[in-house]
Design a protein around this motif. Structure first.
Motif, PDB file in Angstrom:
ATOM      1  N   SER A 183       0.848  -1.197   0.000  1.00  0.00           N
ATOM      2  CA  SER A 183       0.000   0.000   0.000  1.00  0.00           C
ATOM      3  C   SER A 183       0.882   1.245   0.000  1.00  0.00           C
ATOM      4  O   SER A 183       2.105   1.153   0.092  1.00  0.00           O
ATOM      5  CB  SER A 183      -0.902  -0.013   1.233  1.00  0.00           C
ATOM      6  N   VAL A 209      -0.082  -6.083   0.697  1.00  0.00           N
ATOM      7  CA  VAL A 209      -1.402  -6.265   0.093  1.00  0.00           C
ATOM      8  C   VAL A 209      -1.427  -7.681  -0.476  1.00  0.00           C
ATOM      9  O   VAL A 209      -0.608  -8.026  -1.334  1.00  0.00           O
ATOM     10  CB  VAL A 209      -1.667  -5.234  -1.029  1.00  0.00           C
ATOM     11  N   GLU A 238      -5.095 -11.543  -3.499  1.00  0.00           N
ATOM     12  CA  GLU A 238      -6.537 -11.447  -3.762  1.00  0.00           C
ATOM     13  C   GLU A 238      -7.076 -10.026  -3.584  1.00  0.00           C
ATOM     14  O   GLU A 238      -8.159  -9.705  -4.072  1.00  0.00           O
ATOM     15  CB  GLU A 238      -7.316 -12.420  -2.871  1.00  0.00           C
ATOM     16  N   GLU A 239      -6.322  -9.155  -2.903  1.00  0.00           N
ATOM     17  CA  GLU A 239      -6.772  -7.782  -2.656  1.00  0.00           C
ATOM     18  C   GLU A 239      -6.033  -6.754  -3.511  1.00  0.00           C
ATOM     19  O   GLU A 239      -6.297  -5.559  -3.415  1.00  0.00           O
ATOM     20  CB  GLU A 239      -6.580  -7.446  -1.171  1.00  0.00           C
ATOM     21  N   GLN A 240      -5.112  -7.215  -4.367  1.00  0.00           N
ATOM     22  CA  GLN A 240      -4.314  -6.277  -5.159  1.00  0.00           C
ATOM     23  C   GLN A 240      -5.140  -5.613  -6.260  1.00  0.00           C
ATOM     24  O   GLN A 240      -6.050  -6.225  -6.823  1.00  0.00           O
ATOM     25  CB  GLN A 240      -3.115  -7.003  -5.782  1.00  0.00           C
ATOM     26  N   ASP A 241      -4.795  -4.367  -6.542  1.00  0.00           N
ATOM     27  CA  ASP A 241      -5.396  -3.624  -7.646  1.00  0.00           C
ATOM     28  C   ASP A 241      -4.724  -4.099  -8.934  1.00  0.00           C
ATOM     29  O   ASP A 241      -3.582  -3.734  -9.231  1.00  0.00           O
ATOM     30  CB  ASP A 241      -5.171  -2.121  -7.435  1.00  0.00           C
TER      31      ASP A 241
END
Length: 198
Positions: free
Chosen positions: A36, A42, A45-48
């Motif tokens: 972040s 991060v 599964e939560e990465q942009d």
């Protein structure tokens, strides 16, 4: 390392050399999304995914296909193929976990390792649910090989958290915290621990 691997592919276009370069490219493609703005970890599964480097992904995917087509498939090529499945998924929810488990099965045959078994347990949990993953991780921890490995305890904690077994999750997060050595990992685990309900 990538520059040297590219040179090596030119000089020695071997399948495993291509697999190694593909693996490095696919991991490097996600570098901007791994932390972040304040430096916290991060999870994949939560990465942009819009931050992923599509040029590196395309180059990596071409190399994976070339390496797989050679039929001389080794551990680097299999690891690159796993990374390629993640890279090709439009979102975390659309990841082909069945394919990833199958690739881990092949990787375990090619290069048996408790770390690979742990990674496979995560893929199984994503395919079949956290209870299945927990069963595999508990069996691994009972064998003792990963008793001092913080990610094994963190993985167990995550599965317990997903199952609503907060007391077990807390115990495993605390064990992972005691073993973690990197500040980013310690902060991540501390945050997960604080999010548990009593």
């Amino acid at each position: 390392a990538i520059r040297l691997a590219r040179l090596l592919v030119q000089l020695l276009p071997d399948a495993e050399v291509m697999g190694l370069l593909a693996l490095m490219l696919l991991h490097e493609s996600r570098r901007q999304a791994r932390t972040s703005a304040n430096g916290d970890l991060v999870l994949l599964e939560e990465q942009d995914r819009s931050l992923w480097d599509q040029g590196l992904i395309r180059e990596g995917l071409v190399l994976v296909k070339r390496a797989l087509a050679s039929k001389r498939i080794g551990p680097y090529t299999l690891q690159a193929a796993i990374a390629a499945v993640h890279a090709e998924a439009p979102s975390a929810g659309e990841t082909d976990w069945a394919q990833i488990v199958a690739l881990y099965d092949l990787l375990l045959r090619a290069e048996p390792s408790p770390i690979i078994e742990l990674n496979r347990a995560v893929a199984v949990a994503m395919r079949d649910g956290p209870a299945k993953g927990l069963e595999l991780v508990d069996a691994l921890l009972e064998r003792g090989e990963l008793a001092q490995y913080h990610l094994a305890h963190a993985t167990r904690a995550d599965f317990c958290r997903r199952l609503g077994r907060n007391a077990d999750a807390r115990t495993s997060y605390e064990r992972a915290l005691a073993l973690a050595k990197q500040e980013q990992e310690w902060r991540f685990l501390k945050r997960r621990l604080s999010e548990l309900e009593d």
